[in-house]
Design a protein around this motif. Structure first.
Motif, PDB file in Angstrom:
ATOM      1  N   TYR A  13       0.860  -1.185   0.000  1.00  0.00           N
ATOM      2  CA  TYR A  13       0.000   0.000   0.000  1.00  0.00           C
ATOM      3  C   TYR A  13       0.894   1.232   0.000  1.00  0.00           C
ATOM      4  O   TYR A  13       1.560   1.536   0.983  1.00  0.00           O
ATOM      5  CB  TYR A  13      -0.944  -0.045   1.198  1.00  0.00           C
ATOM      6  CG  TYR A  13      -1.876  -1.231   1.108  1.00  0.00           C
ATOM      7  CD1 TYR A  13      -3.096  -1.129   0.447  1.00  0.00           C
ATOM      8  CD2 TYR A  13      -1.498  -2.472   1.611  1.00  0.00           C
ATOM      9  CE1 TYR A  13      -3.935  -2.228   0.308  1.00  0.00           C
ATOM     10  CE2 TYR A  13      -2.330  -3.575   1.477  1.00  0.00           C
ATOM     11  CZ  TYR A  13      -3.537  -3.452   0.830  1.00  0.00           C
ATOM     12  OH  TYR A  13      -4.356  -4.543   0.684  1.00  0.00           O
ATOM     13  N   ALA A  14       0.933   1.932  -1.149  1.00  0.00           N
ATOM     14  CA  ALA A  14       1.826   3.065  -1.355  1.00  0.00           C
ATOM     15  C   ALA A  14       1.063   4.382  -1.272  1.00  0.00           C
ATOM     16  O   ALA A  14      -0.157   4.423  -1.436  1.00  0.00           O
ATOM     17  CB  ALA A  14       2.507   2.942  -2.718  1.00  0.00           C
ATOM     18  N   ALA A  15       1.812   5.475  -1.029  1.00  0.00           N
ATOM     19  CA  ALA A  15       1.208   6.812  -0.966  1.00  0.00           C
ATOM     20  C   ALA A  15       0.023   6.836  -0.006  1.00  0.00           C
ATOM     21  O   ALA A  15      -1.048   7.348  -0.317  1.00  0.00           O
ATOM     22  CB  ALA A  15       0.796   7.298  -2.361  1.00  0.00           C
ATOM     23  N   ASN A  16       0.226   6.258   1.178  1.00  0.00           N
ATOM     24  CA  ASN A  16      -0.807   6.182   2.221  1.00  0.00           C
ATOM     25  C   ASN A  16      -2.047   5.406   1.766  1.00  0.00           C
ATOM     26  O   ASN A  16      -3.135   5.601   2.290  1.00  0.00           O
ATOM     27  CB  ASN A  16      -1.216   7.581   2.701  1.00  0.00           C
ATOM     28  CG  ASN A  16      -0.107   8.276   3.445  1.00  0.00           C
ATOM     29  OD1 ASN A  16       0.563   7.683   4.289  1.00  0.00           O
ATOM     30  ND2 ASN A  16       0.122   9.553   3.127  1.00  0.00           N
ATOM     31  N   GLY A  17      -1.867   4.513   0.775  1.00  0.00           N
ATOM     32  CA  GLY A  17      -2.968   3.693   0.304  1.00  0.00           C
ATOM     33  C   GLY A  17      -3.627   4.197  -0.968  1.00  0.00           C
ATOM     34  O   GLY A  17      -4.570   3.580  -1.463  1.00  0.00           O
ATOM     35  N   ALA A  18      -3.124   5.305  -1.523  1.00  0.00           N
ATOM     36  CA  ALA A  18      -3.690   5.802  -2.782  1.00  0.00           C
ATOM     37  C   ALA A  18      -3.392   4.847  -3.929  1.00  0.00           C
ATOM     38  O   ALA A  18      -4.179   4.738  -4.874  1.00  0.00           O
ATOM     39  CB  ALA A  18      -3.144   7.191  -3.098  1.00  0.00           C
ATOM     40  N   TYR A  19      -2.240   4.170  -3.849  1.00  0.00           N
ATOM     41  CA  TYR A  19      -1.882   3.172  -4.853  1.00  0.00           C
ATOM     42  C   TYR A  19      -1.751   1.816  -4.171  1.00  0.00           C
ATOM     43  O   TYR A  19      -1.078   1.690  -3.146  1.00  0.00           O
ATOM     44  CB  TYR A  19      -0.551   3.506  -5.517  1.00  0.00           C
ATOM     45  CG  TYR A  19      -0.552   4.776  -6.330  1.00  0.00           C
ATOM     46  CD1 TYR A  19      -1.440   4.951  -7.396  1.00  0.00           C
ATOM     47  CD2 TYR A  19       0.339   5.802  -6.048  1.00  0.00           C
ATOM     48  CE1 TYR A  19      -1.441   6.111  -8.150  1.00  0.00           C
ATOM     49  CE2 TYR A  19       0.358   6.970  -6.797  1.00  0.00           C
ATOM     50  CZ  TYR A  19      -0.536   7.121  -7.851  1.00  0.00           C
ATOM     51  OH  TYR A  19      -0.534   8.271  -8.594  1.00  0.00           O
ATOM     52  N   ILE A  20      -2.381   0.804  -4.757  1.00  0.00           N
ATOM     53  CA  ILE A  20      -2.240  -0.563  -4.279  1.00  0.00           C
ATOM     54  C   ILE A  20      -1.415  -1.307  -5.321  1.00  0.00           C
ATOM     55  O   ILE A  20      -1.813  -1.406  -6.491  1.00  0.00           O
ATOM     56  CB  ILE A  20      -3.606  -1.232  -4.072  1.00  0.00           C
ATOM     57  CG1 ILE A  20      -4.431  -0.409  -3.073  1.00  0.00           C
ATOM     58  CG2 ILE A  20      -3.433  -2.656  -3.573  1.00  0.00           C
ATOM     59  CD1 ILE A  20      -5.856  -0.891  -2.916  1.00  0.00           C
ATOM     60  N   LEU A  21      -0.247  -1.791  -4.901  1.00  0.00           N
ATOM     61  CA  LEU A  21       0.693  -2.409  -5.820  1.00  0.00           C
ATOM     62  C   LEU A  21       0.709  -3.921  -5.651  1.00  0.00           C
ATOM     63  O   LEU A  21       0.576  -4.430  -4.533  1.00  0.00           O
ATOM     64  CB  LEU A  21       2.114  -1.887  -5.571  1.00  0.00           C
ATOM     65  CG  LEU A  21       2.325  -0.384  -5.473  1.00  0.00           C
ATOM     66  CD1 LEU A  21       3.809  -0.084  -5.300  1.00  0.00           C
ATOM     67  CD2 LEU A  21       1.777   0.326  -6.698  1.00  0.00           C
ATOM     68  N   ASP A  22       0.907  -4.635  -6.740  1.00  0.00           N
ATOM     69  CA  ASP A  22       1.176  -6.062  -6.658  1.00  0.00           C
ATOM     70  C   ASP A  22       2.514  -6.237  -5.939  1.00  0.00           C
ATOM     71  O   ASP A  22       3.527  -5.660  -6.352  1.00  0.00           O
ATOM     72  CB  ASP A  22       1.243  -6.655  -8.061  1.00  0.00           C
ATOM     73  CG  ASP A  22       1.460  -8.148  -8.040  1.00  0.00           C
ATOM     74  OD1 ASP A  22       2.618  -8.572  -7.821  1.00  0.00           O
ATOM     75  OD2 ASP A  22       0.503  -8.901  -8.251  1.00  0.00           O
ATOM     76  N   ALA A  23       2.524  -7.006  -4.865  1.00  0.00           N
ATOM     77  CA  ALA A  23       3.723  -7.125  -4.041  1.00  0.00           C
ATOM     78  C   ALA A  23       4.872  -7.778  -4.794  1.00  0.00           C
ATOM     79  O   ALA A  23       6.042  -7.500  -4.502  1.00  0.00           O
ATOM     80  CB  ALA A  23       3.417  -7.916  -2.769  1.00  0.00           C
TER      81      ALA A  23
END
Length: 305
Positions: A93-103
């Motif tokens: 969870y990047a940018a405080n959750g603004a972006y959800i990335l495939d780990a």
């Protein structure tokens, strides 16, 4: 108590604490032993140089072997997370959750950031703030106004080749978060001014103590990121132990079954967290993982499984 390298989590007078001595009788059964550890990165999972302590990596391996899930929830943008691929389970969870990335791959699975028009609206709202300079973390990189410092206090470590100088009031894309600094206002005054001007447009998050304002879309926070992680796993927040060090981690710690502040954390986090772990420089996350594994083992023993 029997001394050991693992740290135990226990409850006393309604307060959970993490101590450097271990006693099985002190491990918590309520809230339940965790199914997931959620950790911030800077000041928490990595040391002060940005390196991942080997003890943390070793602990993650033990977690995998014992079925304990782990995820990273960070203010960092996608461009900074390449070296963390494969460490988190499922998503980062990047940018405080603004972006959800495939780990595993780092690909953006979900973009919950600002639209282009929303970025422009925030920029216009902040334009009257004395000494204001803005930048934005986008899905593709970093965009900043020329006045925004090339090495801001948050340690973004921008290089000229990373940045496109663009007025955010004229930006041509959306953004996961907007960063703002002031060359004229002190930190407290600056945060007050920003908070008053972005009402209804964005939320202010603080992940440093050096006067950098991080703005996320309404409803985006580490708490909503943690809710997404729980939904994806079919678990409840009570089954999570969350670890952090700065005020932007507090929403996540508040909704987790056990909210843990590392010893080096901001004083505001110490005041509200359920538990205290060793500092990031002492591989605090590893200690938390080991305590969680012991809690899970004790719960299995208690249930006779």
């Amino acid at each position: 108590m029997t001394s050991t390298s693992a740290w135990a989590v226990w409850r006393t007078r309604g307060m959970t604490r993490v101590y450097g001595h271990y006693d099985e009788a002190m491990l918590p059964l309520s809230p339940p032993a965790p199914a997931l550890i959620a950790a911030d990165i800077d000041g928490t999972f990595v040391d002060d140089t940005g390196a991942i302590p080997p003890k943390n990596l070793d602990a993650l391996q033990r977690a995998r072997e014992n079925g304990l899930d782990f995820c990273l929830v960070t203010a960092r943008p996608p461009r900074w997370l390449t070296r963390f691929r494969g460490l988190s389970a499922g998503a980062i969870y990047a940018a405080n959750g603004a972006y959800i990335l495939d780990a595993a791959t780092g690909a953006i699975l979900e973009d919950r950031g600002f639209s282009r028009s929303e970025v422009r609206a925030v920029a216009r709202a902040l334009a009257p703030v004395s000494g204001i300079a803005l930048s934005a973390e986008t899905a593709d990189g970093f965009v900043r106004e020329r006045a925004f410092p090339s090495a801001p206090a948050a340690g973004e470590r921008d290089r000229e080749s990373d940045a496109t100088f663009t007025l955010l009031s004229e930006i041509s894309c959306g953004a996961g978060k907007i960063l703002a600094v002031s060359s004229l206002l002190d930190t407290a005054e600056f945060y007050r001014e920003v908070r008053s001007r972005i009402k209804g447009l964005a939320e202010l998050h603080v992940s440093t103590s050096d006067g950098l304002a991080e703005l996320s879309p309404i409803g985006i926070s580490k708490a909503t990121a943690l809710a997404h992680a729980c939904h994806a796993r079919g678990i409840e927040p009570a089954q999570v132990w969350a670890v952090g060090d700065m005020p932007n981690d507090l929403p996540m710690l508040n909704v987790a079954g056990v909210g843990i502040a590392v010893r080096n954390a901001h004083s505001g986090l110490h005041a509200h967290a359920d538990a205290l772990a060793p500092a990031n420089t002492d591989a605090g996350v590893a200690h938390v993982i080991d305590a969680a594994l012991r809690a899970r083992a004790l719960a299995r023993t208690t249930l006779g499984t």
